[in-house]
Design a protein around this motif. Structure first.
Motif, PDB file in Angstrom:
ATOM      1  N   ALA A  57      97.158  39.945 -58.115  1.00  0.00           N
ATOM      2  CA  ALA A  57      96.559  40.447 -56.873  1.00  0.00           C
ATOM      3  C   ALA A  57      95.036  40.290 -56.906  1.00  0.00           C
ATOM      4  CB  ALA A  57      96.931  41.911 -56.668  1.00  0.00           C
ATOM      5  N   VAL A  58      94.441  40.585 -58.055  1.00  0.00           N
ATOM      6  CA  VAL A  58      92.985  40.451 -58.180  1.00  0.00           C
ATOM      7  C   VAL A  58      92.588  38.974 -58.077  1.00  0.00           C
ATOM      8  CG1 VAL A  58      91.001  40.792 -59.707  1.00  0.00           C
ATOM      9  CG2 VAL A  58      92.756  42.560 -59.541  1.00  0.00           C
ATOM     10  N   ASP A  69      94.109  36.648 -56.458  1.00  0.00           N
ATOM     11  CA  ASP A  69      94.187  36.252 -55.048  1.00  0.00           C
ATOM     12  C   ASP A  69      92.934  36.686 -54.295  1.00  0.00           C
ATOM     13  OD1 ASP A  69      96.602  35.019 -55.232  1.00  0.00           O
ATOM     14  OD2 ASP A  69      97.784  36.669 -54.407  1.00  0.00           O
ATOM     15  N   GLN A  70      92.497  37.913 -54.549  1.00  0.00           N
ATOM     16  CA  GLN A  70      91.311  38.412 -53.832  1.00  0.00           C
ATOM     17  C   GLN A  70      90.059  37.636 -54.227  1.00  0.00           C
ATOM     18  OE1 GLN A  70      91.307  40.168 -51.261  1.00  0.00           O
ATOM     19  NE2 GLN A  70      93.510  40.488 -51.475  1.00  0.00           N
ATOM     20  N   ILE A  71      89.986  37.274 -55.489  1.00  0.00           N
ATOM     21  CA  ILE A  71      88.830  36.486 -55.923  1.00  0.00           C
ATOM     22  C   ILE A  71      88.823  35.146 -55.194  1.00  0.00           C
ATOM     23  CG2 ILE A  71      87.815  35.266 -57.887  1.00  0.00           C
ATOM     24  CD1 ILE A  71      88.684  37.612 -59.647  1.00  0.00           C
ATOM     25  N   ARG A  72      90.016  34.555 -55.048  1.00  0.00           N
ATOM     26  CA  ARG A  72      90.102  33.289 -54.319  1.00  0.00           C
ATOM     27  C   ARG A  72      89.678  33.472 -52.864  1.00  0.00           C
ATOM     28  NH1 ARG A  72      96.001  31.174 -55.147  1.00  0.00           N
ATOM     29  NH2 ARG A  72      95.237  29.272 -54.183  1.00  0.00           N
ATOM     30  N   LEU A  73      90.099  34.608 -52.272  1.00  0.00           N
ATOM     31  CA  LEU A  73      89.759  34.851 -50.868  1.00  0.00           C
ATOM     32  C   LEU A  73      88.299  35.268 -50.681  1.00  0.00           C
ATOM     33  CD1 LEU A  73      92.954  36.699 -49.565  1.00  0.00           C
ATOM     34  CD2 LEU A  73      92.211  34.385 -49.027  1.00  0.00           C
ATOM     35  N   GLY A  88      97.905  28.953 -58.133  1.00  0.00           N
ATOM     36  CA  GLY A  88      98.118  29.759 -56.923  1.00  0.00           C
ATOM     37  C   GLY A  88      98.329  31.178 -57.259  1.00  0.00           C
TER      38      GLY A  88
END
Lengths: 229, 228
Positions: free
Chosen positions: A81-82, A84-88, A229
């Motif tokens: 989850a972290v 993903d947020q870093i990517r976003l 991903g």
């Protein structure tokens, strides 16, 4: 959007904060490394010349084998989850690689410092005459090992066999660092002070490995991030 | 109930001249061994809030990850905020997408404030927005508590506070009320209303229609990877 180095610094700082709370490097990895350094003289016995001669090689080997473990400690990148947020957040994947490598380098320098002090105390290795060259080798070794282990940590992220596979991948890639670092240490000693050209050549090997690590890390960062991903 | 929400009623990013914000055309997603999403066609206009409901395993979270550009579609094509899915250009629009996944994106060893500060710094957002955001979700007193020491509901609130700091144009919420008590549920409605009120769009995913608030304009059902 923030700049590349600012993003890398923010990530590195966060990684170090996470590590400070978790204490994996200095609470788990370092004690085992120091135990290994203590065990070598115990295994050799009381033959002081042999122990003295083994000191710095033992330091390099222990640094290589235990230092790489620093890269696959619990980090922000290990939580899906972290990540993903870093990517976003718009983080440039290459800046992410740089940030993680910077954090690993910082931890590795501390790790090597403590290990070196214990090595000097326990083994009484031959005196080092050319400290600038030896220090440069330590720093370049730390840079190289940080880059390689960060790259492999990213590459093996999410694999169930990561703990076993990653060291097997890092060790051969880091062998040039081990050769060059130990050779610089040897040449920086009393007996070889008259051969500065040799030192320079091995330092250049370290620089070359570091450069390859930078290029490989930066070029692979984006494809790796999108693949994992 | 959460008056400080008003303090955050600012969107720092300029909205693009893109309408609709999301357009999927026969987008499917599958792993090497399993088909998760059947071909889906979906358009989300600016200023709209939609909900996608479906049972566990229907593919809701996967669809949300596709919309967040984190999972490139296996088939079909589409655009999110003007960026073509599966293309490098999605990297340019990710910053404008806000996702609160099923699990809060918090590093367990860091405090709630440190977690939010990390994302804010990465995105170049002023840290001044963190305190009001935490206050608005009722976590002002817990801001220095480590995420690992917080309840699931508190972590979910903190994750929503992260979106208040960020002000995304495309808001994606995965089971946002799952661990929230009734008192905290208006936070989700406020987030959705705030996003659509500024010309953005919101997608809320839930397994239960009753969990959806009053801010939703349209509801889709997702079952076995197919949208109806």
């Amino acid at each position: 959007m923030t700049g590349f180095w600012l993003q890398a610094r923010v990530l590195a700082r966060n990684e170090l904060l996470v590590e400070r709370r978790a204490g994996e490097t200095f609470g788990l990895v370092l004690p085992f490394a120091l135990a290994a350094l203590i065990m070598v003289p115990l295994a050799v016995g009381i033959d002081q010349p042999t122990i003295s001669r083994l000191g710095l090689p033992a330091f390099w080997v222990v640094t290589l084998l235990f230092g790489m473990q620093i890269a696959w400690r619990q980090t922000t990148a290990t939580d899906d989850a972290v990540r993903d947020q870093i990517r976003l957040s718009g983080l440039d994947p290459a800046a992410g690689f740089a940030g993680r490598a910077m954090a690993n380098f910082t931890l590795l320098v501390g790790f090597m410092g403590v290990s070196l002090v214990l090595t000097l105390l326990l083994y009484s290795p031959p005196p080092i005459e050319n400290w600038p060259a030896f220090t440069a080798a330590l720093v370049l070794f730390a840079v190289g090992l940080s880059l390689i282990s960060t790259l492999i940590a990213d590459l093996t992220l999410g694999l169930s066999a990561r703990a076993g596979l990653a060291p097997l991948l890092v060790a051969p890639l880091a062998l040039p660092l081990l050769f060059a670092g130990s050779r610089v240490a040897e040449l920086a000693g009393e007996a070889a002070i008259s051969r500065p050209g040799g030192i320079l050549a091995w330092l250049l090997v370290l620089v070359l490995v570091d450069l390859i690590g930078v290029i490989a890390g930066v070029l692979s960062a984006r494809p790796l991030e999108e693949t994992l991903g | 109930m959460f008056p400080a929400l008003g303090l955050l009623w600012r969107v720092p990013h300029t909205l693009p001249a893109v309408e609709p914000l999301v357009s999927l055309r026969n987008v499917a997603f599958s792993t090497p061994s399993y088909s998760i999403l059947q071909p889906i066609t979906l358009t989300i206009e600016a200023g709209s809030a939609i909900a996608i409901i479906g049972p566990n395993g229907a593919g809701k979270s996967t669809l949300l990850r596709v919309l967040a550009t984190l999972a490139p579609p296996s088939e079909g094509d589409g655009e999110v905020l003007g960026a073509r899915l599966g293309n490098r250009e999605v990297l340019e629009v990710r910053r404008r997408i806000g996702l609160a996944g099923h699990l809060p994106a918090l590093a367990p060893g860091l405090t709630l404030a440190e977690n939010l500060a990390f994302y804010a710094r990465l995105a170049g957002i002023s840290a001044d927005r963190i305190e009001p955001a935490l206050e608005s979700v009722g976590l002002a007193a817990a801001r220095h508590r480590r995420a690992v020491d917080c309840s699931a509901g508190m972590r979910k609130r903190a994750d929503l506070a992260r979106l208040l700091v960020d002000s995304p144009e495309l808001l994606l919420l995965d089971e946002p009320t799952d661990t929230l008590d009734r008192n905290a549920r208006p936070i989700v409605d406020q987030l959705v209303l705030r996003t659509v009120g500024k010309g953005g769009a919101a997608v809320v995913v839930s397994h239960d229609r009753e969990n959806l608030g009053q801010s939703i304009h349209r509801i889709y059902a997702l079952e076995n990877g197919s949208l109806a």
